[in-house]
Scaffold this active site. Structure first.
Site, PDB file in Angstrom:
ATOM      1  N   HIS A 119      -0.700  -9.980  -4.296  1.00 46.45           N
ATOM      2  CA  HIS A 119      -2.049  -9.045  -4.918  1.00 46.45           C
ATOM      3  C   HIS A 119      -2.361  -9.317  -6.037  1.00 46.45           C
ATOM      4  O   HIS A 119      -2.216  -8.998  -6.928  1.00 46.45           O
ATOM      5  CB  HIS A 119      -0.951  -7.533  -5.059  1.00 46.45           C
ATOM      6  CG  HIS A 119      -1.962  -6.471  -5.441  1.00 46.45           C
ATOM      7  ND1 HIS A 119      -2.414  -6.021  -6.955  1.00 46.45           N
ATOM      8  CD2 HIS A 119      -1.276  -5.010  -4.931  1.00 46.45           C
ATOM      9  CE1 HIS A 119      -2.838  -4.725  -6.818  1.00 46.45           C
ATOM     10  NE2 HIS A 119      -2.165  -4.171  -5.864  1.00 46.45           N
ATOM     11  N   SER A 120      -3.316 -10.565  -5.971  1.00 46.39           N
ATOM     12  CA  SER A 120      -3.597 -11.228  -6.919  1.00 46.39           C
ATOM     13  C   SER A 120      -5.112 -10.431  -7.193  1.00 46.39           C
ATOM     14  O   SER A 120      -5.751 -10.055  -6.327  1.00 46.39           O
ATOM     15  CB  SER A 120      -4.298 -12.924  -7.142  1.00 46.39           C
ATOM     16  OG  SER A 120      -3.281 -13.434  -6.423  1.00 46.39           O
ATOM     17  N   TYR A 121      -5.272 -10.776  -9.105  1.00 45.30           N
ATOM     18  CA  TYR A 121      -6.504 -10.185  -8.879  1.00 45.30           C
ATOM     19  C   TYR A 121      -6.987 -10.990  -9.475  1.00 45.30           C
ATOM     20  O   TYR A 121      -6.739 -11.979 -10.267  1.00 45.30           O
ATOM     21  CB  TYR A 121      -6.593  -8.865 -10.376  1.00 45.30           C
ATOM     22  CG  TYR A 121      -5.521  -7.876 -10.451  1.00 45.30           C
ATOM     23  CD1 TYR A 121      -6.194  -6.309 -10.281  1.00 45.30           C
ATOM     24  CD2 TYR A 121      -4.518  -7.875  -9.571  1.00 45.30           C
ATOM     25  CE1 TYR A 121      -6.025  -5.328 -10.567  1.00 45.30           C
ATOM     26  CE2 TYR A 121      -3.483  -7.012  -9.803  1.00 45.30           C
ATOM     27  CZ  TYR A 121      -4.404  -5.348 -10.028  1.00 45.30           C
ATOM     28  OH  TYR A 121      -3.695  -3.969  -9.682  1.00 45.30           O
TER      29      TYR A 121
ATOM     30  N   GLU B 187      -6.377  -7.869  -0.219  1.00 47.03           N
ATOM     31  CA  GLU B 187      -5.568  -7.560  -0.029  1.00 47.03           C
ATOM     32  C   GLU B 187      -5.001  -7.644   1.613  1.00 47.03           C
ATOM     33  O   GLU B 187      -5.234  -6.529   2.287  1.00 47.03           O
ATOM     34  CB  GLU B 187      -4.121  -6.464  -0.418  1.00 47.03           C
ATOM     35  CG  GLU B 187      -4.524  -6.956  -1.818  1.00 47.03           C
ATOM     36  CD  GLU B 187      -3.467  -5.591  -2.675  1.00 47.03           C
ATOM     37  OE1 GLU B 187      -3.462  -4.685  -2.155  1.00 47.03           O
ATOM     38  OE2 GLU B 187      -5.011  -4.110  -3.271  1.00 47.03           O
TER      39      GLU B 187
ATOM     40  N   ASP C  73     -11.291   0.989  -3.795  1.00 42.42           N
ATOM     41  CA  ASP C  73      -9.311   0.811  -3.298  1.00 42.42           C
ATOM     42  C   ASP C  73      -9.470   1.517  -1.518  1.00 42.42           C
ATOM     43  O   ASP C  73      -8.286   2.652  -1.781  1.00 42.42           O
ATOM     44  CB  ASP C  73      -9.179   2.446  -4.087  1.00 42.42           C
ATOM     45  CG  ASP C  73      -7.349   2.198  -4.395  1.00 42.42           C
ATOM     46  OD1 ASP C  73      -7.066   0.479  -3.389  1.00 42.42           O
ATOM     47  OD2 ASP C  73      -6.557   2.279  -5.408  1.00 42.42           O
TER      48      ASP C  73
ATOM     49  N   GLN D 247      -7.212  -4.359   1.841  1.00 40.74           N
ATOM     50  CA  GLN D 247      -7.727  -3.659   1.008  1.00 40.74           C
ATOM     51  C   GLN D 247      -7.956  -4.568  -0.247  1.00 40.74           C
ATOM     52  O   GLN D 247      -7.916  -5.377  -0.877  1.00 40.74           O
ATOM     53  CB  GLN D 247      -6.491  -3.126   0.370  1.00 40.74           C
ATOM     54  CG  GLN D 247      -6.460  -1.480  -0.213  1.00 40.74           C
ATOM     55  CD  GLN D 247      -6.744  -0.502   0.375  1.00 40.74           C
ATOM     56  OE1 GLN D 247      -6.236  -1.216   1.739  1.00 40.74           O
ATOM     57  NE2 GLN D 247      -6.543   0.486  -0.688  1.00 40.74           N
TER      58      GLN D 247
ATOM     59  N   ASN E  46       0.949  -1.210  -0.137  1.00 43.41           N
ATOM     60  CA  ASN E  46      -0.070   0.016   0.168  1.00 43.41           C
ATOM     61  C   ASN E  46       1.031   1.127   0.056  1.00 43.41           C
ATOM     62  O   ASN E  46       1.690   1.240  -0.315  1.00 43.41           O
ATOM     63  CB  ASN E  46      -1.713   0.633   1.307  1.00 43.41           C
ATOM     64  CG  ASN E  46      -2.421   0.438   0.894  1.00 43.41           C
ATOM     65  OD1 ASN E  46      -2.368   1.564   0.231  1.00 43.41           O
ATOM     66  ND2 ASN E  46      -3.577  -0.739   1.453  1.00 43.41           N
ATOM     67  N   ARG E  47       0.407   2.771   0.684  1.00 42.42           N
ATOM     68  CA  ARG E  47       0.932   3.654   0.671  1.00 42.42           C
ATOM     69  C   ARG E  47       1.360   4.042   1.537  1.00 42.42           C
ATOM     70  O   ARG E  47       1.194   3.705   2.790  1.00 42.42           O
ATOM     71  CB  ARG E  47       0.038   5.090  -0.040  1.00 42.42           C
ATOM     72  CG  ARG E  47      -0.612   4.804  -1.924  1.00 42.42           C
ATOM     73  CD  ARG E  47      -2.128   4.860  -1.952  1.00 42.42           C
ATOM     74  NE  ARG E  47      -2.753   4.724  -2.833  1.00 42.42           N
ATOM     75  CZ  ARG E  47      -3.305   4.086  -3.703  1.00 42.42           C
ATOM     76  NH1 ARG E  47      -2.861   3.101  -2.755  1.00 42.42           N
ATOM     77  NH2 ARG E  47      -3.885   3.476  -4.938  1.00 42.42           N
TER      78      ARG E  47
ATOM     79  N   HIS F 116       3.628   0.670  -2.814  1.00 40.21           N
ATOM     80  CA  HIS F 116       3.707  -1.047  -2.455  1.00 40.21           C
ATOM     81  C   HIS F 116       5.716  -0.898  -3.200  1.00 40.21           C
ATOM     82  O   HIS F 116       5.769  -2.210  -3.300  1.00 40.21           O
ATOM     83  CB  HIS F 116       3.317  -1.636  -4.243  1.00 40.21           C
ATOM     84  CG  HIS F 116       1.965  -1.827  -4.281  1.00 40.21           C
ATOM     85  ND1 HIS F 116       1.678  -2.089  -3.089  1.00 40.21           N
ATOM     86  CD2 HIS F 116       0.763  -2.112  -4.861  1.00 40.21           C
ATOM     87  CE1 HIS F 116      -0.359  -2.133  -2.746  1.00 40.21           C
ATOM     88  NE2 HIS F 116      -0.734  -2.278  -4.295  1.00 40.21           N
TER      89      HIS F 116
END
Length: 333
Positions: free
Chosen positions: A176-178, A307, A243, A279, A81-82, A107
């Site tokens: 981070h799988s979509y 996430e 998000d 997330q 994340n940020r 990330h």
């Protein structure tokens, strides 16, 4: 019992090393993981008619993962994340990170854990990857030894994270799988029903940094405690997508945090975790420019991420700090 097979996936440029693929297979699931970024490249699961489809976005060849792409399937570190403005303090010393998502660090920086070759070790029902992140890598203090373990048992894929630091340093690991339970390459995720067991979430500013408030979901678009059909929900609340970090009940034991059901196929994804947050991201920045497996393109909202992690920017927001060292999440399909 799962079987594990090992094969070469590709060679890194300029003699950078061999990337291997490890295929974990049970009677219910097949998952492919490569040693570049500990990346899940495929996850096949059957629908209600018994037809298997790959439900994660990604690439068939190594070259796809070496190009600029949105962290498909990878392990994220040192910090997922940020981090606001790419700065933080530890023990009174200020550290500066690369700004790779203006105006923040995202990330792990320019070359995070998703962009390195890990050392594998085959297990009876999975694979363990390890690496040493040297002191100062991407601006983070201290040497960090990291182990990521994938194991498969029937329909349960378990991802365990462990890290050991030589000095105080922020660590926040996730995958981070979509996912698209209709099958990767399907145009959107609007027909998915989403449930997240969270009473609160973190509102964010225009750069997606939490503003420091832990807000109740009651009466808002973020109340996902009962199943909502994603497409209708986004439309009803006029949302661009999610998000956001959803705040989970603290527990050292794995507990349920999210469920996604795709009615048309009958596939269900459940996530269990020990982490304090998840997330939920709906692929808002996908734009159809990348060509994935089987020639698929991935437009906006064609995949979602769940996430499990510590809260975003926790290193700068004292009330968000949970002091968690062991990081585990479990995916059930």
């Amino acid at each position: 019992m799962a079987s594990v097979t090992r094969a070469v996936f590709g060679e890194l440029p300029s003699g950078g090393g061999t990337v291997e693929k490890f295929q974990l297979q049970s009677d219910l699931l097949r998952v492919d993981i490569i040693s570049w970024g500990c990346t899940i490249t495929a996850l096949e699961v059957k629908d209600r008619q018994g037809r298997a489809s790959d439900v994660v976005l990604g690439f068939a060849e190594l070259e796809g993962y070496l190009q600029k792409q949105p962290y498909f399937g990878a392990v994220i570190g040192r910090v997922a994340n940020r981090i606001a403005k790419g700065t933080f303090k530890v023990d009174g010393k200020e550290y500066h990170l690369a700004i790779n998502k203006e105006p923040n660090s995202l990330h792990g920086g320019v070359r995070g854990f998703d962009k390195v070759l890990w050392t594998p070790w085959v297990l009876s029902n999975g694979v363990q990857f390890s690496r040493v992140s040297p002191d100062g890598e991407e601006g983070y203090p201290g040497e960090l030894k990291v182990w990521v373990t994938y194991t498969l048992d029937g329909g349960e894929l378990v991802v365990n994270y462990r890290a050991q630091a030589s000095q105080a340093t922020p660590v926040n690991l996730t995958n981070h799988s979509y996912f698209n339970l209709a099958g990767q390459g399907s145009p959107n995720i609007y027909g998915h029903e989403v449930t997240i067991e969270a009473d609160t979430y973190l509102p964010v500013d225009e750069t997606l940094i939490p503003i420091g408030e832990v807000a109740p979901v009651q009466g808002t678009a973020f109340d996902l405690r009962k199943p909502v059909e994603l497409g209708k929900h986004l439309q009803d609340f006029q949302l661009n997508g999610f998000d956001h970090n959803f705040c989970l009940k603290g527990s050292k034991e794995k507990h349920f945090c999210a469920r996604v059901h795709h009615a048309a196929s009958g596939r269900v994804l459940e996530v269990y975790t020990t982490q304090p947050g998840v997330q939920f991201y709906t692929g808002n920045f996908l734009d159809g420019t990348l060509k994935g497996k089987n020639g698929a393109v991935y437009p906006k909202h064609s995949g979602f991420c769940l996430e499990t992690q510590n809260w975003p920017d926790a290193v700068n927001q004292f009330c968000f700090q949970h002091g968690i060292i062991w990081r585990t999440h479990r995916i059930l399909l």
